[in-house]
Design a protein around this motif. Sequence first.
Motif, short mmCIF file in Angstrom:
data_model
loop_
_atom_site.label_atom_id
_atom_site.label_comp_id
_atom_site.label_asym_id
_atom_site.label_seq_id
_atom_site.Cartn_x
_atom_site.Cartn_y
_atom_site.Cartn_z
N LYS A 21 54.11 -9.54 -23.59
CA LYS A 21 54.46 -9.63 -25.00
C LYS A 21 55.35 -8.44 -25.36
O LYS A 21 55.26 -7.38 -24.74
N VAL A 48 51.91 -14.22 -21.57
CA VAL A 48 50.93 -13.51 -22.34
C VAL A 48 50.89 -12.01 -22.03
O VAL A 48 50.59 -11.21 -22.92
N SER A 64 46.37 -1.87 -40.38
CA SER A 64 46.09 -3.28 -40.63
C SER A 64 44.59 -3.56 -40.62
O SER A 64 44.12 -4.58 -41.14
N LEU A 120 47.75 -4.26 -25.83
CA LEU A 120 48.70 -4.86 -26.78
C LEU A 120 49.07 -6.29 -26.38
O LEU A 120 49.75 -6.99 -27.12
N SER A 121 48.66 -6.72 -25.20
CA SER A 121 48.91 -8.11 -24.82
C SER A 121 47.76 -9.01 -25.29
O SER A 121 47.85 -10.24 -25.14
N LEU A 122 46.72 -8.42 -25.87
CA LEU A 122 45.63 -9.24 -26.42
C LEU A 122 46.05 -9.82 -27.77
O LEU A 122 46.74 -9.14 -28.54
N PRO A 123 45.63 -11.03 -28.04
CA PRO A 123 45.97 -11.61 -29.35
C PRO A 123 45.47 -10.72 -30.49
O PRO A 123 44.33 -10.24 -30.43
N ALA A 176 46.10 -7.77 -31.34
CA ALA A 176 46.10 -6.31 -31.15
C ALA A 176 47.40 -5.72 -31.71
O ALA A 176 48.48 -6.25 -31.45
N LYS A 177 47.28 -4.65 -32.48
CA LYS A 177 48.48 -4.03 -33.07
C LYS A 177 48.53 -2.52 -32.85
O LYS A 177 49.47 -1.86 -33.33
N GLY A 178 47.54 -1.95 -32.18
CA GLY A 178 47.60 -0.51 -31.97
C GLY A 178 46.73 -0.09 -30.81
O GLY A 178 45.75 -0.77 -30.46
N PHE A 179 47.12 1.02 -30.17
CA PHE A 179 46.37 1.58 -29.03
C PHE A 179 46.40 3.09 -29.15
O PHE A 179 47.43 3.67 -29.48
N PHE A 189 47.23 0.59 -36.94
CA PHE A 189 45.85 0.93 -37.27
C PHE A 189 45.53 0.72 -38.75
O PHE A 189 44.38 0.55 -39.13
N VAL A 226 41.50 0.31 -29.65
CA VAL A 226 42.48 -0.75 -29.91
C VAL A 226 42.29 -1.27 -31.33
O VAL A 226 41.15 -1.57 -31.74
N ALA A 227 43.39 -1.33 -32.06
CA ALA A 227 43.34 -1.86 -33.43
C ALA A 227 43.68 -3.34 -33.43
O ALA A 227 44.67 -3.75 -32.82
N PHE A 228 42.86 -4.12 -34.11
CA PHE A 228 43.11 -5.56 -34.26
C PHE A 228 43.37 -5.86 -35.73
O PHE A 228 42.59 -5.46 -36.60
N LYS A 229 44.43 -6.59 -35.98
CA LYS A 229 44.75 -7.00 -37.35
C LYS A 229 43.79 -8.11 -37.77
O LYS A 229 43.11 -8.72 -36.91
N PRO A 230 43.73 -8.42 -39.06
CA PRO A 230 42.93 -9.58 -39.48
C PRO A 230 43.52 -10.86 -38.90
O PRO A 230 44.73 -10.99 -38.75
N PHE A 252 50.14 4.31 -29.90
CA PHE A 252 51.22 3.38 -30.26
C PHE A 252 50.70 2.42 -31.30
O PHE A 252 49.55 1.97 -31.21
N VAL A 302 38.55 -2.06 -35.24
CA VAL A 302 38.89 -1.25 -34.06
C VAL A 302 37.81 -1.39 -33.01
O VAL A 302 36.62 -1.30 -33.33
#
Lengths: 368, 368, 368, 368
Positions: free
Chosen positions: A228, A225, A254, B238-241, B243-246, A252, B297-301, A246, B209
Amino acid sequence: MGSTTGTLFCVTTFGESHGGGLGAVVQGCPPGLELDLDLIQRDLDRRRPGQSSLTTQRKEPDHVEVLSGVFEGKTLGSPIALLVRNQDADPSSYEPTRHLYRPSHADYTTDSKYGIRNWQGGGRASARETVARVAAGAIARQVLSEMAGVEIVAWVDTVGEISAGCDPNEVSWDEVEASIVRCPDHGSAQKMEQLIKEVRGKGDTIGGVIRCVARHVPAGLGDPVFDKLEADLSKAMLSLPAAKGFESGKGFRSVGMLGSEHNDAFEPLDGSIRTRTNHSGGIQGGISNGMPVVFSVAFKPVATIFQPQDTVDTDGNAATIQPRGRHDPCVLPRAVPMVEAGAALVLCDHLLRQRAIRGDFQARETVP
Amino acid sequence: MGSTTGTLFCVTTFGESHGGGLGAVVQGCPPGLELDLDLIQRDLDRRRPGQSSLTTQRKEPDHVEVLSGVFEGKTLGSPIALLVRNQDADPSSYEPTRHLYRPSHADYTTDSKYGIRNWQGGGRASARETVARVAAGAIARQVLSEMAGVEIVAWVDTVGEISAGCDPNEVSWDEVEASIVRCPDHGSAQKMEQLIKEVRGKGDTIGGVIRCVARHVPAGLGDPVFDKLEADLSKAMLSLPAAKGFESGKGFRSVGMLGSEHNDAFEPLDGSIRTRTNHSGGIQGGISNGMPVVFSVAFKPVATIFQPQDTVDTDGNAATIQPRGRHDPCVLPRAVPMVEAGAALVLCDHLLRQRAIRGDFQARETVP
Amino acid sequence: MGSTTGTLFCVTTFGESHGGGLGAVVQGCPPGLELDLDLIQRDLDRRRPGQSSLTTQRKEPDHVEVLSGVFEGKTLGSPIALLVRNQDADPSSYEPTRHLYRPSHADYTTDSKYGIRNWQGGGRASARETVARVAAGAIARQVLSEMAGVEIVAWVDTVGEISAGCDPNEVSWDEVEASIVRCPDHGSAQKMEQLIKEVRGKGDTIGGVIRCVARHVPAGLGDPVFDKLEADLSKAMLSLPAAKGFESGKGFRSVGMLGSEHNDAFEPLDGSIRTRTNHSGGIQGGISNGMPVVFSVAFKPVATIFQPQDTVDTDGNAATIQPRGRHDPCVLPRAVPMVEAGAALVLCDHLLRQRAIRGDFQARETVP
Amino acid sequence: MGSTTGTLFCVTTFGESHGGGLGAVVQGCPPGLELDLDLIQRDLDRRRPGQSSLTTQRKEPDHVEVLSGVFEGKTLGSPIALLVRNQDADPSSYEPTRHLYRPSHADYTTDSKYGIRNWQGGGRASARETVARVAAGAIARQVLSEMAGVEIVAWVDTVGEISAGCDPNEVSWDEVEASIVRCPDHGSAQKMEQLIKEVRGKGDTIGGVIRCVARHVPAGLGDPVFDKLEADLSKAMLSLPAAKGFESGKGFRSVGMLGSEHNDAFEPLDGSIRTRTNHSGGIQGGISNGMPVVFSVAFKPVATIFQPQDTVDTDGNAATIQPRGRHDPCVLPRAVPMVEAGAALVLCDHLLRQRAIRGDFQARETVP
């Protein structure tokens, strides 16, 4: 420790901007690889100062010497040590600011951390440090290319407010290298070049965004985990000087999408599987899915501006600083090979890690 | 390996969404700490499913058991093992999709990597995995608080197109916890709640976010060049489920700024030093500067939507999938303690690393 | 990976016996240390070939160059890179045995592992590799000396059947260095010297035992369970070329003792605590107890003998080999600084690790 | 950190002799392995207290629970967590010695290191800790067996002055297990049993030597220079409680041999290569050569004797101690599975490491 990266393809770097030189020790490179030194030198030349009218005029040939690990042109499996000497260091230009903390530089934080600092330049915080990882990354690229056909291309997609918006599936290395800004869109490249020159004229600096695509990455790379694939890529990018952001895939953007819009539907393709869209940027659950890996990196404007700024001296007194020396007005064009190198190191490490857990490992076909 | 993070404050996690349970082994926790188990349980409760009308209705008490490393309430310096049992796993709801790859989930990539998959849930890719790191992070928070007075607060700043734009210097824990969305701005929180319910009504999902601030972080944390503080924070996030951006400090917004706008001028403050602005987000050259550490941190749907989608089955044939089960329409509210835990693990590790290199280490005063 | 040792005082080495040179990158050295290069050179000179009539006559000045990490004589906290060039490599003497596997050498195992081998010498398996760790160890010695007053002395205690049986509490550095065999007992030293010359006269080789004492090691070093101090010392010693055995304290002789004989009774001493005997060799439960750390290392006879031997060629056919070249008849005298360096690296790493977990760490008084 | 071992087959253990229990988290186990839990339980039973009249009478069923990483009997590639509860802990027997340092135990060193100690038993220094590594080692054995046919057998070769001197090529598992001392030589076994009982009758303890052979180890395992196979084996052995010595092949006896006697001549064998003798113990240059890997471990007499001894209390005052409780008079019989487990962990890790660097890796044939 902080100057080592990678578990199996494991790179340790050393060196400061002013001192004997910069180098890397590469462990874990598979034995028997025909190492092409020209490919290492090529990436160093792309990173080199003084390569165009847009960059700092410090003159460094950055010629790489291989000290170990290679015999009759082939890798031995033992550590490959690479050395690049400093030649055009100019400590004198730092003399006037020796006792001042340059704003948004690492001077103050280095003193806070170590209690000592090489004031003759940026030390380990200088972008010159990246010589070592670009050289090491060039070896990783060769391993990736030989063992899995992976191809990595990065480019400048944004400078200031100018965005090229290039399609990651279309960008080619030659188009990128055809422009001194390293933006493959000719029109945008001209505007970016213009902007950088204007900004430099004012003694100021500007930031931007680099995008990167890695093609033919086999499905299965990444180690949940904590390791990744996105996590390791993100770390590699945020460890680059001046990097402040990044994002992977839609990143962002999404955030404003619904799941029904963002999800990448799977579809069969010639006996393999692909996704119809690639909003995930080739990574799902932290593991590559065989689609192109796509990500972006935000770089802040360079901290060295040739304008007077408020600061404090090393005794904590208010002061004014106006740096001298030779610096880039925009780090983006030279950062392209750094991003590629960082991506190569991560992907190569995960390729070897995947081989360890599955000796019978056959990559599922990647999308052509 | 991929389930271990940290060098000195070193955490190894285990467990899948369906199976015996989830756990963490925490190495390197300084001995003699009065460990407050209620603080661990508090963060687990904040992460727990079923805590509000906005989250999945899976019922998990997530009660933590300490198996080792603590004696008469104090840490021994030996590994602290934490165990949380699964109780409400429901494999049956996965039966219909057993042979289908859920789009934008880790099903296909897990199969590609390991050649085997626990189809009874998301396995290691499930957000349920974060139970372990939230529990471990709660110990890190106690160490940081005891040894350096560090305070970490995260909040939901954006859901879909709704942005609260809260000031990191003003946000308080109580305000965050006062809202089930975990957005401290009351007006925005209500709109976010409304949006999430609408989206859920359509069987859809939405991203967002999370911002986070760590206050009173001593100057000097971070280990250039590869383990810069931003690099490690970025990897943790980014290792969080999902998560797609930092981004750190101004992040992607720094791109459009000039150096003269972005640079943070230093100024003396009561015998110490601060920066007038904090565009750097408390980190310069990869090392903390004593200002608040701020990042997003950006999280996707969420990938599980309750709508029919095109996909392929495990034999590679085209198929249609419509998942069942219990899932969050928006991961953001429950991700707040995950972000805090991830930040705590990184900061705690670097605090210990800094102690090792400077036994005389006295943090320069941080900004109040 | 295999060319890196240490967690916090972390050393990576590179280089083969024939090639550009040998080097080490030392990470984690505390900043602000006045680095005495003469002390590094001193240990390299003690390890150097050609230093006496007992050693190989290969001529290597082994002059060390510091490439990074030091500024105005002080360590910066950044990686210290050390480089020693090869000068007197003689590939031609290996030409006749290019296709033969030298018995009890690493030729065959290197081919088995890597599928490629630098036949122009022992490559990475050559004792020449130890240049790098001796240089790095000399830095560790300085850290240990500065920070804790630790003193490390090794000596040749046995060659063949001749055992000096010196008392670890009595041996002094000067006495060791007074003898070209590096045995502090004058009578035994003369017999050993005689024996080595006799053996060499027959084209043969001989083994022996080195003992080592580390004085003033603070109580509390070692990290149970896997990184016990003895475990790490043992690993460091067995990683030396030709080492085949390790024992701590009474070691193999403890086997014939009763618990009532072997146990080290505690007794008060001037406000501190000591043990009446030191059968444990200064380590109990894998952690130093403040008494002198004492251990022994067995070295087999050097594999290169100047006599015809049965072997196979690289195609697997039976063959006879009679090596040429320049080799030591007995590795012991030159191995003394290697043992000291290995011990220094381990102790220094654990000293820093102990500082990390206890910032308030005050070593319990060691026995004078 | 100290409770983790291995790079790719990576094991983290936790737990004290008195507390919730003991456990291990195994990372890197190849996916798809049919895990035989009975083989784990078998080794735990061989390690278990109370298994014969020679061991401590503490009653622990030591039943292992698998918490994660296995699905429908197969490994998933995710961490395998193993848990064994403590059941028969008896803190009361430690109450009288709570404020006394038991001689040659880890009480004093634990206090020195951590400033805190669980006085209700040996804590992390107790041999009970080895439950976790024996369980993890049993998984490593299965991987080694499945992937390379490796077989590991250890036995008690010496107790006190009684040496069996068994031939490593002849010893069989069944013969070892036929004796409660675990010495395959029937005559020696009886004498050892007699001796242990005599010693116990006096409230005393005795040490001994365990030998171990690993058969069918493929050539090519071991990672020079620091992670040589002997180095890692040695570390694994010296990390066992009461271990004070390690030797590989002829070990300390090689010291008295000439090179011409010690060298192992190569010879062709049915298209493969073997050595005529195996003085090297199957390892040359730190890499396995396909011959049986043979090594020995010296164990000191158990520190807990039921006789009055001089010591000091935790305030540093002279005192007398006479421990109570349940302890082994000789650790050797129960240490046999510990030695095997330690060897298995090292060999399995290096097998995976070798796969990573050579995906085409085909073990050269080992000697039948």
